[in-house]
Each structure stands twice: as C-alpha cells, then as structure tokens.
Design a protein around this motif. Structure first.
Motif, mmCIF file in Angstrom:
data_model
loop_
_atom_site.group_PDB
_atom_site.id
_atom_site.type_symbol
_atom_site.label_atom_id
_atom_site.label_comp_id
_atom_site.label_asym_id
_atom_site.label_seq_id
_atom_site.Cartn_x
_atom_site.Cartn_y
_atom_site.Cartn_z
ATOM 1 N N LEU A 156 0.244 12.185 3.893
ATOM 2 C CA LEU A 156 0.399 11.187 2.839
ATOM 3 C C LEU A 156 1.670 11.472 2.048
ATOM 4 N N THR A 157 2.325 10.425 1.586
ATOM 5 C CA THR A 157 3.410 10.610 0.630
ATOM 6 C C THR A 157 2.794 10.894 -0.747
ATOM 7 N N ASP A 158 3.604 11.359 -1.680
ATOM 8 C CA ASP A 158 3.103 11.623 -3.027
ATOM 9 C C ASP A 158 2.552 10.353 -3.665
ATOM 10 N N ALA A 159 3.256 9.233 -3.498
ATOM 11 C CA ALA A 159 2.818 7.972 -4.100
ATOM 12 C C ALA A 159 1.508 7.500 -3.471
ATOM 13 N N SER A 201 -0.848 -1.409 2.311
ATOM 14 C CA SER A 201 -0.941 -1.789 3.726
ATOM 15 C C SER A 201 -0.809 -0.558 4.622
ATOM 16 N N ARG A 202 0.123 0.336 4.290
ATOM 17 C CA ARG A 202 0.296 1.564 5.068
ATOM 18 C C ARG A 202 -0.941 2.458 4.963
ATOM 19 N N LYS A 206 -3.372 3.832 8.007
ATOM 20 C CA LYS A 206 -3.645 5.253 8.225
ATOM 21 C C LYS A 206 -5.151 5.509 8.244
ATOM 22 N N LEU A 207 -5.861 4.906 7.299
ATOM 23 C CA LEU A 207 -7.313 5.077 7.252
ATOM 24 C C LEU A 207 -7.970 4.526 8.520
ATOM 25 N N SER A 211 -10.423 6.206 11.066
ATOM 26 C CA SER A 211 -11.789 5.663 11.068
ATOM 27 C C SER A 211 -11.704 4.173 10.787
ATOM 28 N N GLU A 212 -11.994 3.365 11.798
ATOM 29 C CA GLU A 212 -11.840 1.910 11.685
ATOM 30 C C GLU A 212 -12.534 1.346 10.454
#
Length: 231
Positions: A156-159, A201-202, A206-207, A211-212
């Motif tokens: 993950l990015t910090d944001a 959206s990103r 990733k989630l 896990s769909e």
C-alpha cells in the motif's frame, strides 16, 4: 481549534465570527440543520475540536442535533439559547451537552469555556492505535503498509493506508470526500480533483485481487464520499 457553530441568528453568528478572541482558531458557521446534516451524520464531525449549537433553529431542534452527534462522538459541545429553565438546561446536560450558555453572553467567555473543554478532552488517555485491521477477508497491516490474505500480500502507498484507516475507524458511517482529502492528502477537497476516486479504485482492485468479496467493502455514497461496510 476547529469550531463548528450552528446558529440561525445572523447577528449572533456575525458577532461570534468577528469578536472571537483567538485569531488562529477556525470557525465554520452554519445557520440551519439542513446545512449541517451531512456533517452531523458523518465522520466529518470528528474533524472539529468543538461544536456550538443554538437550541432553536428554523428547521430543527438543537437537542435532536445533540442526540445525533452523541451517537457517534464525544466531541466537546456547548448549547446556547435565548430561553430556558434550570430543568431544561439540566436535561440537555444529561443528554450529553458539555455546557449550556444563555443569551446574551460574552464571546470571550464562550471561547474560554470551549477551550477548557477541548483541553480536558485532549488530556484523556488516548486509545492505542490498532495497526492490524480487517477489510472483509483481507488483513491490513497499517504499520508495514501491506494487505494480506491467504498467504498473498500487496503493498500500500502511505495515502492508501490512511484511507483504509479512516474508513475502518468509521465503519458503517459515511466519510465525506472533504474529510478523506484532509486525512489522506492533507489538503482541502476540490470538486474537480479526482485523486481520491483514483485511489479508491486502486484500493478496490487490490482488495479484489486478494479476495473478490472484500472489494465490495468500500462503498460509494452518492453525492458525499465513501464508507466501509462489513461483509
């Protein structure tokens, strides 16, 4: 301090704005319950250090606003009114008001009372931050900035981590874009800026890769922002 003032009398509101004795404090003044509703019923209420509410508003009652706020937060809150009895003031305090001031009042006294309440709140023991939170079936390690599920990990990015943390801490509550911009990007929300939408959206992608089902935990609140809903 960041102070929310809900006061329908334009003279009182302007007097508070002009004569507030601490120039570094930031006042947001609204005149109706309708204007304040999206703040009162969302996690944006936590952005404020203190709240001042007039009991009698043209489209609502300050007591009802008090009840709504107290369902979600213990932010210091002072009620103001041009009328009332000892019993009505006591009832308001029983419902969760921290203080009650009768009009007319000195703005310096209002500021001093609010400052005392905010200081007292800041001295309370702070709940230890949870570095591991779950988004559906996905575990988010906020310290390592990692999403994990079934042995797979994604960075993950910090944001992104700040967005995850804000949504999780306010699960099942609407998080406005204004609130999330302050938390994630440390700036004010611009309606033409789509940065948050891109980040969300990103995050969903990733989630879903891990896990769909978990991708659906971040829900869009039309006209407002986003919320985290548990599976």
């Amino acid at each position: 301090m960041n102070i929310l003032v809900i006061e329908d009398d334009p003279l009182v509101a302007e007097t508070i704005r002009i004569t507030w004795p601490v120039s570094t404090d930031r006042l947001r003044i609204l005149s109706t319950y309708k204007q304040a509703a999206h703040i009162v019923h969302s996690c944006e209420i936590d952005y404020f250090d203190g709240i001042v509410i007039d009991i009698n508003l043209p489209d609502g009652n300050g007591i009802e606003i008090l009840r709504a706020i107290r369902r979600n937060t213990n932010v210091p809150l002072i009620l103001i009114s041009g009328a009332g009895t000892g019993d009505s003031r006591a009832d308001a305090i029983d419902l969760g008001a921290d203080d009650y001031m009768m009009k007319p009042f000195h703005i310096r006294e209002l500021q001093a009372r609010m400052s005392r309440l905010v200081t007292h709140r800041s001295e309370r023991p702070v709940e230890k931050r949870k570095d591991l939170v779950s988004f559906g079936h996905v575990i988010c390690d906020l310290q390592r900035r990692v999403l994990a599920c079934s042995g797979s990990e994604m960075r993950l990015t910090d944001a992104e981590a700040r967005i995850i943390e804000a949504l999780y801490k306010n699960k099942n509550r609407n998080c406005s874009k204004s609130f999330l911009y302050k938390i994630a990007f440390f700036r004010e929300f611009d309606p033409y800026d789509k940065t948050l939408d891109v980040y969300v959206s990103r995050l969903r992608k990733k989630l879903k890769q891990l896990s769909e089902e978990s991708g659906s935990c971040i829900q869009t609140v039309r006209g407002s922002g986003y919320r985290y809903s548990e599976l």
